[in-house]
Design a protein around this motif. Structure first.
Motif, PDB file in Angstrom:
ATOM      1  N   PHE B  12       0.833  -1.188   0.000  1.00  0.00           N
ATOM      2  CA  PHE B  12       0.000   0.000   0.000  1.00  0.00           C
ATOM      3  C   PHE B  12       0.879   1.253   0.000  1.00  0.00           C
ATOM      4  CE2 PHE B  12      -4.021   1.847   0.308  1.00  0.00           C
ATOM      5  CZ  PHE B  12      -4.013   2.879   1.238  1.00  0.00           C
ATOM      6  N   LEU B  13       1.906   1.221   0.864  1.00  0.00           N
ATOM      7  CA  LEU B  13       2.811   2.358   0.940  1.00  0.00           C
ATOM      8  C   LEU B  13       3.634   2.493  -0.344  1.00  0.00           C
ATOM      9  CD1 LEU B  13       3.987   1.893   4.644  1.00  0.00           C
ATOM     10  CD2 LEU B  13       2.505   3.683   3.762  1.00  0.00           C
ATOM     11  N   ALA B  14       4.032   1.349  -0.892  1.00  0.00           N
ATOM     12  CA  ALA B  14       4.818   1.387  -2.134  1.00  0.00           C
ATOM     13  C   ALA B  14       4.017   2.037  -3.257  1.00  0.00           C
ATOM     14  CB  ALA B  14       5.250  -0.016  -2.525  1.00  0.00           C
ATOM     15  N   SER B  15       2.726   1.749  -3.306  1.00  0.00           N
ATOM     16  CA  SER B  15       1.908   2.378  -4.346  1.00  0.00           C
ATOM     17  C   SER B  15       1.901   3.889  -4.162  1.00  0.00           C
ATOM     18  CB  SER B  15       0.473   1.834  -4.308  1.00  0.00           C
ATOM     19  OG  SER B  15      -0.236   2.362  -3.210  1.00  0.00           O
ATOM     20  N   GLY B  16       1.961   4.297  -2.891  1.00  0.00           N
ATOM     21  CA  GLY B  16       2.044   5.733  -2.612  1.00  0.00           C
ATOM     22  C   GLY B  16       3.310   6.327  -3.177  1.00  0.00           C
ATOM     23  N   VAL B  17       4.417   5.587  -3.006  1.00  0.00           N
ATOM     24  CA  VAL B  17       5.693   6.069  -3.538  1.00  0.00           C
ATOM     25  C   VAL B  17       5.603   6.235  -5.052  1.00  0.00           C
ATOM     26  CG1 VAL B  17       8.122   5.532  -3.849  1.00  0.00           C
ATOM     27  CG2 VAL B  17       7.032   5.037  -1.672  1.00  0.00           C
ATOM     28  N   LEU B  18       4.967   5.272  -5.701  1.00  0.00           N
ATOM     29  CA  LEU B  18       4.848   5.357  -7.158  1.00  0.00           C
ATOM     30  C   LEU B  18       4.062   6.585  -7.578  1.00  0.00           C
ATOM     31  CD1 LEU B  18       4.267   1.631  -8.167  1.00  0.00           C
ATOM     32  CD2 LEU B  18       6.281   3.050  -8.585  1.00  0.00           C
ATOM     33  N   VAL B  19       2.972   6.851  -6.861  1.00  0.00           N
ATOM     34  CA  VAL B  19       2.167   8.028  -7.200  1.00  0.00           C
ATOM     35  C   VAL B  19       2.974   9.303  -6.950  1.00  0.00           C
ATOM     36  CG1 VAL B  19       0.080   9.325  -6.645  1.00  0.00           C
ATOM     37  CG2 VAL B  19       0.010   6.839  -6.764  1.00  0.00           C
ATOM     38  N   THR B  20       3.715   9.317  -5.834  1.00  0.00           N
ATOM     39  CA  THR B  20       4.583  10.474  -5.557  1.00  0.00           C
ATOM     40  C   THR B  20       5.531  10.706  -6.714  1.00  0.00           C
ATOM     41  OG1 THR B  20       4.489  10.236  -3.153  1.00  0.00           O
ATOM     42  CG2 THR B  20       6.413  11.343  -4.051  1.00  0.00           C
ATOM     43  N   LEU B  21       6.175   9.637  -7.155  1.00  0.00           N
ATOM     44  CA  LEU B  21       7.123   9.762  -8.260  1.00  0.00           C
ATOM     45  C   LEU B  21       6.429  10.260  -9.523  1.00  0.00           C
ATOM     46  CD1 LEU B  21       9.319   6.580  -7.738  1.00  0.00           C
ATOM     47  CD2 LEU B  21      10.042   8.971  -7.558  1.00  0.00           C
ATOM     48  N   ALA B  22       5.272   9.624  -9.817  1.00  0.00           N
ATOM     49  CA  ALA B  22       4.550  10.001 -11.041  1.00  0.00           C
ATOM     50  C   ALA B  22       4.148  11.467 -10.997  1.00  0.00           C
ATOM     51  CB  ALA B  22       3.320   9.119 -11.202  1.00  0.00           C
ATOM     52  N   LEU B  23       3.597  11.887  -9.877  1.00  0.00           N
ATOM     53  CA  LEU B  23       3.159  13.278  -9.757  1.00  0.00           C
ATOM     54  C   LEU B  23       4.349  14.231  -9.818  1.00  0.00           C
ATOM     55  CD1 LEU B  23       0.760  15.141  -9.373  1.00  0.00           C
ATOM     56  CD2 LEU B  23       0.965  14.832  -6.899  1.00  0.00           C
ATOM     57  N   SER B  24       5.459  13.839  -9.179  1.00  0.00           N
ATOM     58  CA  SER B  24       6.649  14.689  -9.199  1.00  0.00           C
ATOM     59  C   SER B  24       7.165  14.876 -10.612  1.00  0.00           C
ATOM     60  CB  SER B  24       7.762  14.087  -8.328  1.00  0.00           C
ATOM     61  OG  SER B  24       7.318  13.885  -7.024  1.00  0.00           O
ATOM     62  N   VAL B  25       7.318  13.761 -11.298  1.00  0.00           N
ATOM     63  CA  VAL B  25       7.863  13.834 -12.663  1.00  0.00           C
ATOM     64  C   VAL B  25       6.916  14.616 -13.575  1.00  0.00           C
ATOM     65  CG1 VAL B  25       8.412  12.470 -14.702  1.00  0.00           C
ATOM     66  CG2 VAL B  25       9.234  11.731 -12.468  1.00  0.00           C
ATOM     67  N   ALA B  26       5.625  14.293 -13.492  1.00  0.00           N
ATOM     68  CA  ALA B  26       4.654  14.952 -14.375  1.00  0.00           C
ATOM     69  C   ALA B  26       4.584  16.446 -14.099  1.00  0.00           C
ATOM     70  CB  ALA B  26       3.284  14.305 -14.201  1.00  0.00           C
ATOM     71  N   SER B  27       4.425  16.822 -12.831  1.00  0.00           N
ATOM     72  CA  SER B  27       4.286  18.256 -12.549  1.00  0.00           C
ATOM     73  C   SER B  27       5.618  18.974 -12.732  1.00  0.00           C
ATOM     74  CB  SER B  27       3.723  18.495 -11.145  1.00  0.00           C
ATOM     75  OG  SER B  27       4.477  17.802 -10.193  1.00  0.00           O
ATOM     76  N   GLY B  28       6.712  18.273 -12.460  1.00  0.00           N
ATOM     77  CA  GLY B  28       8.018  18.871 -12.698  1.00  0.00           C
ATOM     78  C   GLY B  28       8.200  19.203 -14.171  1.00  0.00           C
ATOM     79  N   ALA B  29       7.920  18.206 -15.010  1.00  0.00           N
ATOM     80  CA  ALA B  29       8.099  18.408 -16.451  1.00  0.00           C
ATOM     81  C   ALA B  29       7.171  19.501 -16.975  1.00  0.00           C
ATOM     82  CB  ALA B  29       7.844  17.096 -17.175  1.00  0.00           C
ATOM     83  N   SER B  30       5.908  19.431 -16.598  1.00  0.00           N
ATOM     84  CA  SER B  30       4.963  20.407 -17.153  1.00  0.00           C
ATOM     85  C   SER B  30       5.250  21.808 -16.649  1.00  0.00           C
ATOM     86  CB  SER B  30       3.516  20.000 -16.834  1.00  0.00           C
ATOM     87  OG  SER B  30       3.341  19.948 -15.439  1.00  0.00           O
ATOM     88  N   SER B  31       5.667  21.932 -15.387  1.00  0.00           N
ATOM     89  CA  SER B  31       5.922  23.287 -14.881  1.00  0.00           C
ATOM     90  C   SER B  31       7.216  23.853 -15.458  1.00  0.00           C
ATOM     91  CB  SER B  31       5.946  23.323 -13.356  1.00  0.00           C
ATOM     92  OG  SER B  31       6.782  22.339 -12.852  1.00  0.00           O
ATOM     93  N   ILE B  32       8.194  23.000 -15.748  1.00  0.00           N
ATOM     94  CA  ILE B  32       9.413  23.505 -16.390  1.00  0.00           C
ATOM     95  C   ILE B  32       9.084  23.989 -17.800  1.00  0.00           C
ATOM     96  CG2 ILE B  32      11.641  22.826 -17.366  1.00  0.00           C
ATOM     97  CD1 ILE B  32      12.139  21.160 -14.926  1.00  0.00           C
TER      98      ILE B  32
END
Lengths: 219, 219, 258
Positions: B12-32
């Motif tokens: 359950f926690l690992a899935s959280g990590v994946l979402v964190t990563l996905a959101l970080s990469v996606a919002s990082g890329a789009s905001s840059i």
């Protein structure tokens, strides 16, 4: 969709109180985090090896954790560690202070390190002790460099106080969202919340800009 | 302290990590990307657009991420008449907030390249676009690396705030687990460890890369 | 090695500084490889030589900014102390002027010059100010007393730096390439101050590339190369009749034609 902006005016007292708490939290956090940051920076630079390592570990830890997590963690851990029943406000303040102290420590350390070695040598050539050189030559110069960064940290801190809303501290964000929950006026309250932060934060950001221009050091 | 709660819920926690990563990469890329467009538009776009963009950038310095996220998730659907999944709302909110920060990094980086470089390139007969692309940006990119390291760090930390609008990233998953098992210390300590392991290499990694390439940006 | 019959103009005075077999290493690099040199009272000793030959290093060892690995440095008859407090006391009797001036930017010229006497020698504000005014006048900058270093030219800043060192009433002045960072127009004003100081009888050790100054104002010249003194003697000897190949090479590279 009918909007009732009156709701904001009706709850202006609560919103004002929440704003007051936000301001109070910001001031109190900085009041703790500036002197503590100086101490930690000094420890990192001048103390003996184990203390230096501990100070560095502290700084690196809090610079690499999300503040919202620190807030939650403080809420559950601090009462157990300190044996005190801390109010959410005190807990929130503690979490903010821990976080900002770490950033300030880095700011002060960088400021102190940025002073040219030649300045220290000139002071020592006059016969000054390390302490005298710090007090009379290095710190006065470092202060100038540190001020713009502290101003920027203040502006960030003001926004970060919104995070202690998650542990039910009655600052602006919490109060606004409570009123939203009570009145179901979602758009009005959330927009009002954003507007109040904007009204307070915008001038502060501009002031920080001015400080940056006024005190910017060009080598 | 009983850390078996971690092993029991690790998926359950690992899935959280994946979402964190996905959101970080996606919002990082789009905001840059968005930040780059904003920065360019501000420097080379129509005159009337400039104060608008400056207002946008400064407003994001005044309004907390929490407020932007909450408004995007709860208020925007009312205004736009749409429904939004939490992840998508978080992505939009984070992008809007972070793009302002990215725009400032781009602006500072580009402005820090010495004007003499542009003059030399003009003297060679290059067009403005060519100069930007071949002379200024390559140098600016190197100079901006440390700032973007911080930017990445901030992005990852800000994803934790998305927990407030029920995005199932690590912070949210941790809250859920501790809510069920009543072991907040173990769960949040573990979350702290995970975030630290994620964030520390990011900043250190950028440091290392910067040190290798710093000479390419010096003029 | 200098000839025993070479006259030393001011060799009769007390030995203010004695360097005996001084060795200084930075890691695996040996910056000073056995330096022997005497500095007598009232002498102006000029250290010349290529960059990296150890001249500045020797100067910085003299007031303890660098510690030596071998040999001795004696100041006024006693070895340089290792104890911090004693070393600081010794530093107050030596004045040092740096290539990069190193004035304190947050203090005015007056405050810069008064800082040493006030904070280190604890003479009291009034006396510190009196000395500061006197020294600034001495270097010709009395009117610049209330100015901050950023408002002064390089030559003016260096003169204030000299005043700052003089305000401590030192027994010897150490100059580390005092004019190397100056515009050609301002070099003269600094050299003139140094010349006047020499004429008053101040003991000076000067690391410099200004050969004309060394020739005209120096009493003794030491030529450095790769951490050793390859030749030392009166300026007339060094500049007109050098006895070693190294010295001749060095001078010819500078385009020195006497």
């Amino acid at each position: 969709m009918t909007l009732d902006w009156n709701v904001v005016w009706q709850h202006r007292g609560q919103l004002a109180a929440g704003t007051g708490t936000t301001v109070l939290l910001t001031i109190a956090t900085m009041a703790i985090a500036v002197p503590c940051g100086m101490v930690v920076a000094a420890l990192r630079l001048y103390a003996w090896a184990p203390v230096r390592a501990a100070a560095t570990a502290y700084v690196e830890l809090f610079r690499n954790l999300p503040l919202i997590l620190v807030v939650f963690w403080a809420f559950y851990v601090l009462p157990i560690w300190t044996g005190l029943g801390l109010s959410p406000l005190a807990t929130g303040l503690a979490a903010l202070a821990l976080n900002v102290t770490a950033y300030n420590a880095e700011t002060f350390r960088a400021g102190l390190n940025s002073i040219r070695r030649g300045q220290v040598e000139a002071a020592m050539a006059l016969g000054m002790s390390r302490a005298q050189a710090l007090r009379r030559v290095i710190i006065p110069q470092a202060l100038r460099r540190v001020l713009p960064v502290l101003a920027s940290t203040w502006v960030s801190l003001f926004k970060d106080t919104s995070l202690v809303s998650v542990i039910a501290v009655s600052e602006l964000a919490y109060v606004a969202m409570q009123v939203r929950a009570q009145t179901f006026r979602v758009l009005e309250m959330l927009t009002a919340m954003a507007a109040i932060y904007w009204l307070l934060g915008y001038p502060q950001a501009k002031l920080a800009d001015w400080i940056q221009r006024r005190y910017a050091v060009s080598e | 302290m009983d850390f078996s709660v971690i092993t029991d819920h690790w998926q359950f926690l690992a899935s959280g990590v994946l979402v964190t990563l996905a959101l970080s990469v996606a919002s990082g890329a789009s905001s840059i990307a968005a930040g780059f467009v904003v920065a360019l538009a501000r420097m080379h776009g129509p005159r009337w657009l400039r104060p608008v963009l400056v207002l946008y950038i400064d407003s994001m310095r005044a309004i907390p991420v929490l407020v932007v996220l909450v408004w995007t998730f709860f208020a925007l659907p009312i205004v736009a008449g749409i429904t939004m999944a939490p992840f998508f709302a978080a992505l939009i909110g984070l992008t809007v907030h972070l793009a302002a920060y990215a725009a400032e990094i781009f602006r500072a980086g580009i402005e820090s390249v010495r004007p003499g470089q542009t003059r030399a390139a003009l003297a060679l007969g290059m067009s403005r676009a060519e100069i930007l692309r071949r002379i200024v940006l390559p140098q600016a990119v190197v100079r901006m690396l440390p700032a973007f390291g911080s930017f990445l760090s901030v992005t990852i930390k800000d994803t934790a705030i998305a927990s407030v609008i029920a995005v199932p990233e690590l912070m949210r998953q941790s809250e859920t687990v501790q809510g069920q098992t009543f072991q907040p210390i173990e769960v949040y300590t573990f979350a702290m460890l995970l975030y630290f392991l994620l964030l520390f290499p990011v900043t250190r990694g950028v440091d290392l890369v910067y040190r290798r390439v710093a000479h390419l940006g010096r003029s | 090695m200098t000839s025993a019959t070479v006259e030393r103009a001011k060799g009769a005075g007390a030995k203010i500084i004695r360097y005996r077999g001084v060795i200084k290493r930075f890691g695996s690099f040996t910056a000073l490889n056995g330096v022997d040199l005497d500095v007598h009272a009232g002498e102006v000793v000029c250290l010349i030589g290529p960059s990296g030959s150890g001249k500045s290093t020797l100067l910085r060892c003299t007031n303890g900014l660098e510690t030596i690995e071998g040999g001795d440095i004696e100041f006024e008859g006693a070895l340089l102390p290792k104890d911090d407090r004693a070393l600081r006391a010794v530093r107050t009797r030596m004045g040092m002027v740096f290539q990069s001036f190193e004035l304190f930017p947050h203090l005015t010229a007056q405050q810069n010059v008064a800082e040493g006497p006030r904070t280190v020698q604890k003479v009291g504000q009034a006396e510190a100010d009196r000395r500061a005014s006197a020294m600034l006048a001495k270097v010709g900058l009395a009117d610049k007393a209330p100015n901050f270093p950023s408002a002064l030219s390089g030559g003016q800043q260096q003169r204030v730096a000299i005043a700052r060192a003089l305000a401590m009433e030192p027994d010897v002045m150490l100059f580390d390439e005092p004019t190397s960072a100056l515009d050609p127009e301002t070099i003269g004003e600094v050299l003139n101050v140094m010349k006047a100081l020499a004429e008053e009888g101040m003991t000076m050790v000067v690391v410099t590339h200004e050969m004309t100054f060394a020739r005209r104002v120096g009493d003794w010249v030491a030529v450095f190369d790769a951490g050793r003194i390859v030749e030392q003697g009166p300026p007339a000897q060094i500049f007109e009749a050098p006895t070693t190949e190294r010295t001749r090479d060095f001078l010819s590279h500078l385009g020195w034609s006497g």
